[in-house]
Motif scaffolding. Sequence first.
Motif, PDB file in Angstrom:
ATOM      1  N   VAL A 144      -3.808   0.221  -4.440  1.00 28.67           N
ATOM      2  CA  VAL A 144      -4.318  -1.129  -4.163  1.00 28.67           C
ATOM      3  C   VAL A 144      -5.570  -1.448  -4.974  1.00 28.67           C
ATOM      4  O   VAL A 144      -6.128  -2.538  -4.827  1.00 28.67           O
ATOM      5  CB  VAL A 144      -4.622  -1.317  -2.659  1.00 28.67           C
ATOM      6  CG1 VAL A 144      -3.378  -1.101  -1.832  1.00 28.67           C
ATOM      7  CG2 VAL A 144      -5.742  -0.408  -2.201  1.00 28.67           C
ATOM      8  N   ALA A 200      -7.917  -7.910  -8.465  1.00 26.76           N
ATOM      9  CA  ALA A 200      -7.363  -9.253  -8.608  1.00 26.76           C
ATOM     10  C   ALA A 200      -8.007 -10.228  -7.617  1.00 26.76           C
ATOM     11  O   ALA A 200      -8.253 -11.393  -7.951  1.00 26.76           O
ATOM     12  CB  ALA A 200      -5.850  -9.216  -8.408  1.00 26.76           C
ATOM     13  N   VAL A 201      -8.288  -9.763  -6.402  1.00 24.96           N
ATOM     14  CA  VAL A 201      -8.975 -10.621  -5.426  1.00 24.96           C
ATOM     15  C   VAL A 201     -10.366 -10.989  -5.935  1.00 24.96           C
ATOM     16  O   VAL A 201     -10.789 -12.153  -5.866  1.00 24.96           O
ATOM     17  CB  VAL A 201      -9.068  -9.899  -4.063  1.00 24.96           C
ATOM     18  CG1 VAL A 201      -9.952 -10.689  -3.102  1.00 24.96           C
ATOM     19  CG2 VAL A 201      -7.681  -9.716  -3.459  1.00 24.96           C
ATOM     20  N   ARG A 248      -4.137 -11.848  -2.310  1.00 23.31           N
ATOM     21  CA  ARG A 248      -3.365 -11.003  -3.208  1.00 23.31           C
ATOM     22  C   ARG A 248      -2.666  -9.929  -2.384  1.00 23.31           C
ATOM     23  O   ARG A 248      -3.199  -9.465  -1.365  1.00 23.31           O
ATOM     24  CB  ARG A 248      -4.262 -10.353  -4.265  1.00 23.31           C
ATOM     25  CG  ARG A 248      -4.926 -11.335  -5.217  1.00 23.31           C
ATOM     26  CD  ARG A 248      -3.913 -12.025  -6.099  1.00 23.31           C
ATOM     27  NE  ARG A 248      -4.543 -12.912  -7.083  1.00 23.31           N
ATOM     28  CZ  ARG A 248      -4.826 -14.189  -6.881  1.00 23.31           C
ATOM     29  NH1 ARG A 248      -4.511 -14.746  -5.707  1.00 23.31           N
ATOM     30  NH2 ARG A 248      -5.392 -14.911  -7.827  1.00 23.31           N
ATOM     31  N   GLU A 249      -1.476  -9.538  -2.829  1.00 20.91           N
ATOM     32  CA  GLU A 249      -0.737  -8.506  -2.112  1.00 20.91           C
ATOM     33  C   GLU A 249       0.057  -7.660  -3.100  1.00 20.91           C
ATOM     34  O   GLU A 249       0.298  -8.064  -4.244  1.00 20.91           O
ATOM     35  CB  GLU A 249       0.199  -9.122  -1.075  1.00 20.91           C
ATOM     36  CG  GLU A 249       1.153 -10.165  -1.598  1.00 20.91           C
ATOM     37  CD  GLU A 249       1.904 -10.835  -0.469  1.00 20.91           C
ATOM     38  OE1 GLU A 249       2.295 -10.142   0.481  1.00 20.91           O
ATOM     39  OE2 GLU A 249       2.106 -12.067  -0.542  1.00 20.91           O
ATOM     40  N   ILE A 250       0.432  -6.479  -2.635  1.00 23.15           N
ATOM     41  CA  ILE A 250       1.203  -5.558  -3.450  1.00 23.15           C
ATOM     42  C   ILE A 250       2.312  -4.965  -2.592  1.00 23.15           C
ATOM     43  O   ILE A 250       2.082  -4.640  -1.411  1.00 23.15           O
ATOM     44  CB  ILE A 250       0.305  -4.443  -4.046  1.00 23.15           C
ATOM     45  CG1 ILE A 250       1.121  -3.503  -4.929  1.00 23.15           C
ATOM     46  CG2 ILE A 250      -0.415  -3.671  -2.956  1.00 23.15           C
ATOM     47  CD1 ILE A 250       0.275  -2.494  -5.694  1.00 23.15           C
ATOM     48  N   ASP A 251       3.509  -4.872  -3.146  1.00 22.63           N
ATOM     49  CA  ASP A 251       4.658  -4.270  -2.466  1.00 22.63           C
ATOM     50  C   ASP A 251       5.042  -2.984  -3.199  1.00 22.63           C
ATOM     51  O   ASP A 251       5.024  -2.930  -4.446  1.00 22.63           O
ATOM     52  CB  ASP A 251       5.849  -5.239  -2.444  1.00 22.63           C
ATOM     53  CG  ASP A 251       5.550  -6.500  -1.648  1.00 22.63           C
ATOM     54  OD1 ASP A 251       4.871  -6.382  -0.606  1.00 22.63           O
ATOM     55  OD2 ASP A 251       5.990  -7.590  -2.070  1.00 22.63           O
ATOM     56  N   ARG A 265      -1.652  -6.462   1.984  1.00 22.47           N
ATOM     57  CA  ARG A 265      -2.074  -7.837   1.699  1.00 22.47           C
ATOM     58  C   ARG A 265      -3.568  -7.959   1.978  1.00 22.47           C
ATOM     59  O   ARG A 265      -4.043  -7.576   3.051  1.00 22.47           O
ATOM     60  CB  ARG A 265      -1.296  -8.819   2.573  1.00 22.47           C
ATOM     61  CG  ARG A 265      -1.564 -10.293   2.311  1.00 22.47           C
ATOM     62  CD  ARG A 265      -0.603 -11.134   3.141  1.00 22.47           C
ATOM     63  NE  ARG A 265      -0.710 -12.559   2.865  1.00 22.47           N
ATOM     64  CZ  ARG A 265      -1.498 -13.382   3.558  1.00 22.47           C
ATOM     65  NH1 ARG A 265      -2.229 -12.914   4.571  1.00 22.47           N
ATOM     66  NH2 ARG A 265      -1.536 -14.668   3.262  1.00 22.47           N
ATOM     67  N   GLN A 298      -5.929  -2.157  -8.156  1.00 20.24           N
ATOM     68  CA  GLN A 298      -5.719  -3.326  -8.994  1.00 20.24           C
ATOM     69  C   GLN A 298      -5.623  -4.611  -8.168  1.00 20.24           C
ATOM     70  O   GLN A 298      -6.067  -5.676  -8.604  1.00 20.24           O
ATOM     71  CB  GLN A 298      -4.450  -3.145  -9.834  1.00 20.24           C
ATOM     72  CG  GLN A 298      -4.582  -2.112 -10.942  1.00 20.24           C
ATOM     73  CD  GLN A 298      -3.362  -2.069 -11.843  1.00 20.24           C
ATOM     74  OE1 GLN A 298      -2.308  -2.604 -11.485  1.00 20.24           O
ATOM     75  NE2 GLN A 298      -3.495  -1.450 -13.008  1.00 20.24           N
ATOM     76  N   THR A 299      -5.049  -4.511  -6.979  1.00 18.85           N
ATOM     77  CA  THR A 299      -4.973  -5.682  -6.099  1.00 18.85           C
ATOM     78  C   THR A 299      -6.366  -6.122  -5.683  1.00 18.85           C
ATOM     79  O   THR A 299      -6.676  -7.327  -5.647  1.00 18.85           O
ATOM     80  CB  THR A 299      -4.128  -5.351  -4.861  1.00 18.85           C
ATOM     81  OG1 THR A 299      -2.858  -4.847  -5.267  1.00 18.85           O
ATOM     82  CG2 THR A 299      -3.919  -6.592  -4.008  1.00 18.85           C
TER      83      THR A 299
END
Length: 525
Positions: free
Chosen positions: A266, A272-273, A248-251, A350, A268-269
Amino acid sequence: MNEQEPTTRTHVLWFPDWPLRATLGTAPPHPPTALVHANTVVACTASARAHGVRVGQRRRLAQGRLPSLRMLPHDPARDERAFLPVLRLIEEHAPGVHLLRPGLAALRSRGVSRYHGGEDRAAAALLGMLAEQGYPEVRIGVADGAFTAELAARAAASDQPAPQAWTIVPAGESQRFLAPLPVQVQGDEELTGLLTRLGVTTLGGFAALDAMAVRDRFGERGARLHALARGADSRPLSPRPPDPELVREIDFETPLGQTDQIAFAVRQTADAVLLALADAALVCTEVRIDLTDDDGGVSSRTWLHPTCFDAGDLVDRVRWQLEALVESLPPASGQDADAAHAFRGIVGVRIAPVAVDDAAHHQPGLFGSGTDERLHHAVSRVQTMLGHRGVVTATVSGGRMLADRQVLTPWGERPVVERDPSRPWPGSLPGPLPAEVFDPPRPIRVCAAEGSEVRVDARGELSRPPALIDDDEVAAWAGPWPMCEHRWDADRAVAGHRFQLLDARHRAWLVFHSEGHWWAEGRYR
């Protein structure tokens, strides 16, 4: 070859010297290096083989052939971990990859050959793709069955450019290709030795023996090797199941420059993982975090966990990695305390699980997991407050100096012991060892009764008996014991004499005299 025994056209990809690539982390050529297990060489570089070092040699014989040979311990688990990303890379271009062993993968030829328009074109496409990704040394063999294809890959000329480094054995020609090869290529030392004593030295000679007579004499194992020698390799290829999508990644639309901002973003990221892992009934024990800055640079680090990560642990690792990134940057002029955690803007994070385990192995027991779980949560909480290196665990290492014999590893990380403690270390201190170790050693004064500093000459003779250690009276002493290492390296050379001193307050000291100076290595309690 028996036409009734089914065979499958197979592409085998061979990565020469893979254990060395996994250990050293770089592509060939490598400096003369050998991997050793049980005092036996299990892998060596081409530069070492050029000096007579061979797989199967004893450590002493290999060092006799090349005294400058670098010896490293072999870790099969590391080989497999390092090969998993390569399997994923192959699978992106040719689904259905089969792991034979680390450094060796197989594919059914039919699908990839039809897609690229032929077996040779498929081999060229795979080699070109791997070369672009940093694996120019790969060799490919194509034949009826994985055994013949592996030998064909090893037969590919190593001096050819990578796009042509393949060997294709035509369909039905496996037995003819195998016939001149020595029986040793089958890897069974017991059977090979017996066949050699019987005068059978090639696979062609072995294949010429009657199949029923071989089965009666050597059993099922011998019958299997006899079938391989005839080119009748009917082993089914079991495709490696595709990995679940766990990354999972965030931009960030606007680059963020504060650790607290990024850690909050991060969360929430990280959740999600954990949800993706839960859907696959897995837990993560090793994770890689990639931080991308606004210049396109990527800072990557792999983190371990003593049990398994939760979302809070992942956020903590992101924060610690950011703090380490801050420490690596030069301080900016006029930077105040409020901007202590500011740095180049981060535009993306990431989180990629590297090692996973079955969640069933980490379920709490009927009455909870007891002391270990409570201890882990308590230590992790302290580590969160103090930082990544705020809590460390100690591991015994090899060495002669006390500071060399301990390795302090942050809680949750896998200790890396470069010096094997089981090896002999002439000049090291026997037990019991001091309870307190000074790293670096503490400078002290050791004086005679009249106040002059005690000197030790090259023969270990003392100028005066020790009477004072700093300001305390010496009640008893023992020594000297000479210690010398790295005499050939001026930067690391250490030579001197050790003593044990007992002061008037009944504190025992381990001291070291070198080049006219006294140092306290440790203190007994």
